[in-house]
Scaffold this motif. Structure first.
Motif, PDB file in Angstrom:
ATOM      1  N   GLN A  91      48.976  -0.052 -25.768  1.00  0.00           N
ATOM      2  CA  GLN A  91      48.492   0.488 -27.043  1.00  0.00           C
ATOM      3  C   GLN A  91      48.711  -0.545 -28.155  1.00  0.00           C
ATOM      4  O   GLN A  91      47.865  -0.719 -29.029  1.00  0.00           O
ATOM      5  CB  GLN A  91      49.237   1.768 -27.403  1.00  0.00           C
ATOM      6  N   ALA A  95      53.946   1.543 -31.837  1.00  0.00           N
ATOM      7  CA  ALA A  95      53.401   1.962 -30.533  1.00  0.00           C
ATOM      8  C   ALA A  95      54.386   1.660 -29.400  1.00  0.00           C
ATOM      9  O   ALA A  95      54.310   2.259 -28.325  1.00  0.00           O
ATOM     10  CB  ALA A  95      52.073   1.257 -30.262  1.00  0.00           C
ATOM     11  N   ILE A 128      45.657  -1.894 -30.555  1.00  0.00           N
ATOM     12  CA  ILE A 128      45.671  -1.713 -32.019  1.00  0.00           C
ATOM     13  C   ILE A 128      45.699  -3.074 -32.710  1.00  0.00           C
ATOM     14  O   ILE A 128      44.977  -3.311 -33.681  1.00  0.00           O
ATOM     15  CB  ILE A 128      46.894  -0.861 -32.446  1.00  0.00           C
ATOM     16  N   VAL A 165      42.996   4.905 -26.915  1.00  0.00           N
ATOM     17  CA  VAL A 165      43.170   4.215 -28.207  1.00  0.00           C
ATOM     18  C   VAL A 165      41.805   3.968 -28.841  1.00  0.00           C
ATOM     19  O   VAL A 165      41.646   4.089 -30.066  1.00  0.00           O
ATOM     20  CB  VAL A 165      43.930   2.872 -28.016  1.00  0.00           C
TER      21      VAL A 165
END
Lengths: 445, 150
Positions: free
Chosen positions: A88, A228, A92, A132
């Motif tokens: 993740q 995360a 991101i 995500v």
């Protein structure tokens, strides 16, 4: 027969016919998707033994434990690593690197998916990246389909680059004995080109649609990727073990360690590090949880399939199929290589590429005398890998990762329809095979 | 003992054609975690509960399955943003959110032990409906059972 049968085939039937019939029935039922493929493969394998085509000992010799061990080891490592939140973090981070501009996010997430797919299996990769992606597109208020399409394609393209990236490559690498580095040297260059070229159509297909507001972009830019990471200690341990495993793969030629040894050894090391300081009760629960992440259904499917294919091989069916293929191509290596490339791609778009590749491997192996030994077969292995892996992009049912993405999208309220996907992806798949055609011809023929 | 003897015969419920905002207000004002949903004739259709509220507040991606997003600490959130999300959903009809419990609804004639089994498996409160008309006739909560046992 080569002394591998139980003594006699039931009712004095011809072993080749029984093996072919059982394989054909199992294959047809897998395509029909009415019964789980692991049940079918195991049942077919059991029938093969009951009918006397193989005895149990011979059936077990047909199972490639290197493939099974490699898959299991990587499933364990990835399952434990995923708990750290690192995937993740990467997704991101990559979206923020392009200021959360939708088209930039699409390209970046495609690259991340392709890279991760080269290192992990495709299904795991999309299971990690797609949620995500859906989160980001929800914040950006844009339709997720273009992103999901790009990620499906990228997962199958990226998986083509390495021995561990896609099950067909794992099987080819293991059953043929091709080292990890050879896959990268021979397949990574064409994968990079295919990935880059595939991005061009996305731009023209979706640039008008993928617009958002500054406020929506700001919301994504406010995501804190550091948050995360759920477990920093596990992250360090997992990255260390992943590094060790990759070094193990890269140096396998020197160390003479098979991929399954490297992967299972890595999994055991990560389990040790993760559980070292835990109480025996906690260890029991943690190890139980880690093993529950292994996709046993897939592994059992492989076990049954290997036995079924071994039945075809030992009863002489594969040899006669190879002779027919060589007859059709008149023993011309160029024609045979290109036929394998295009044939694998088209078939893999519609049927499961795992049983297809499992059948093709002994078939291609038996062509060695025609093409001047094992070295002469190398272009055929690369053609089979490219065709089977990239061909999976052609339809929504072409690869497991495609179906997993479709399932996630449907649950999120954005169903992907078979025809919609076919219209967007089939042409892109043909483009990737055309690029592979040029590459194979230029480099090997 | 039958469920009809210990259940709450005057349950608070919401209608299918009421809005999410109205149902949310009933949840807040009554302190209930669960509201049975009925149509204009009083026929039971399912439940509106706190999970429906969480569903509005959470990103869809976080509710896909066990392997989706387990950690949302990286998403900035404030009460104001959450209130905005609730305001966006407030005009939706309850019909859009109604969920049917996995278990068949209880009947007043069912034995209490069956109610306890369902409470153990399915949660703290269950709808009780007439077996023939499927109209809501009450609810059975853990508190109703405990009070009966006191």
């Amino acid at each position: 027969m080569h002394g591998e049968s139980a003594g006699h085939v039931l009712f004095g039937w011809n072993a080749a016919w029984v093996a072919s019939a059982l394989f054909g029935i199992v294959y047809a039922l897998i395509i029909a998707e009415k019964l789980n493929r692991a049940i079918l493969a195991l049942l077919g394998a059991a029938m093969l033994i009951v009918c006397g085509v193989l005895n149990q000992e011979a059936a077990f010799r047909g199972i490639d434990f290197n493939t099974i061990g490699l898959l299991m080891g990587m499933m364990l490592i990835v399952g434990i690593t995923a708990k750290s939140g690192v995937f993740q973090y990467v997704a991101i981070w990559s979206a923020k690197k392009v200021q959360a501009k939708p088209m930039g996010v699409l390209f970046m997430l495609s690259m991340v998916t392709a890279f991760l797919s080269a290192m992990l299996d495709n299904v795991t990769t999309v299971l990690l990246v797609v949620p995500v992606t859906l989160l980001i597109t929800e914040e950006l208020k844009v339709r997720p389909y273009p992103f999901l399409l790009a990620e499906i394609l990228a997962s199958n393209i990226g998986g083509t680059a390495t021995l561990i990236g896609d099950p067909p490559n794992i099987m080819i690498g293991s059953l043929v004995g091709i080292p990890f580095n050879d896959f990268i040297v021979n397949l990574a260059p064409v994968v990079v080109v295919v990935l880059a070229v595939s991005c061009v159509p996305y731009y023209f297909m979706y640039r008008k649609e993928l617009v958002t507001t500054d406020k929506a972009r700001q919301r994504v830019m406010e995501f804190d990727e550091r948050e995360a990471i759920k477990n920093h200690r596990l992250l360090k341990q997992a990255l260390f073990v992943l590094g060790v495993v990759l070094i193990g793969f890269f140096t396998s030629r020197l160390t003479h360690l098979e991929p399954a040894t490297v992967a299972m050894g890595g999994a055991a090391l990560l389990l040790l590090l993760d559980n070292f300081s835990k109480s025996s009760e906690e260890q029991g629960e943690s190890v139980q949880h880690a093993f529950a992440e292994v996709e046993w259904v897939t592994l059992m499917f492989f076990v049954g399939l290997f036995i079924l294919v071994h039945g075809l091989e030992s009863s002489g069916v594969i040899r006669s199929m190879a002779e027919k293929l060589l007859e059709a191509t008149q023993g011309d290596r160029t024609v045979t290589v290109l036929a394998v490339l295009w044939g694998s791609a088209i078939l893999s778009a519609f049927i499961d590429n795992i049983p297809f590749v499992a059948t093709m491997i002994p078939l291609i192996k038996s062509m060695a005398p025609t093409f001047g030994g094992e070295q002469g077969l190398m272009p055929l292995w690369w053609a089979l890998s490219m065709g089977a892996c990239l061909g999976g992009n052609g339809t929504l049912i072409g690869a497991s990762a495609n179906l997993v993405v479709a399932g996630l999208a449907e649950r999120a309220g954005h169903p992907i329809r078979f025809v919609t996907y076919l219209k967007s992806a089939f042409g892109l798949m043909l483009l990737s095979i055309a690029i592979s055609h040029v590459y194979v011809y230029w480099r090997y023929l | 003992m039958k469920i009809g003897e210990i259940m709450n015969r005057a349950p608070v419920s919401v209608r299918m054609d009421q809005t999410f905002g109205e149902a949310f207000r009933v949840l807040v004002e009554t302190g209930h975690k669960f509201l049975p949903v009925v149509d204009a004739e009083g026929v039971y259709h399912g439940n509106f509960d706190l999970k429906d509220v969480w569903g509005v507040l959470l990103p869809k991606a976080a509710r896909l399955d066990r392997k989706s997003i387990e950690n949302l600490a990286f998403v900035p959130s404030s009460l104001e943003k959450m209130k905005d999300k609730l305001a966006d959903a407030s005009g939706d009809l309850v019909e859009k959110y109604v969920t049917r419990s996995d278990a068949p609804p209880l009947a007043p004639e069912s034995p209490v032990i069956q109610g306890i089994l369902m409470l153990d498996e399915c949660g703290e409160t269950l709808a009780v409906v007439d077996a023939n008309t499927h109209k809501l006739v009450g609810i059975l909560s853990a508190t109703d059972v405990l009070n009966a046992l006191r």
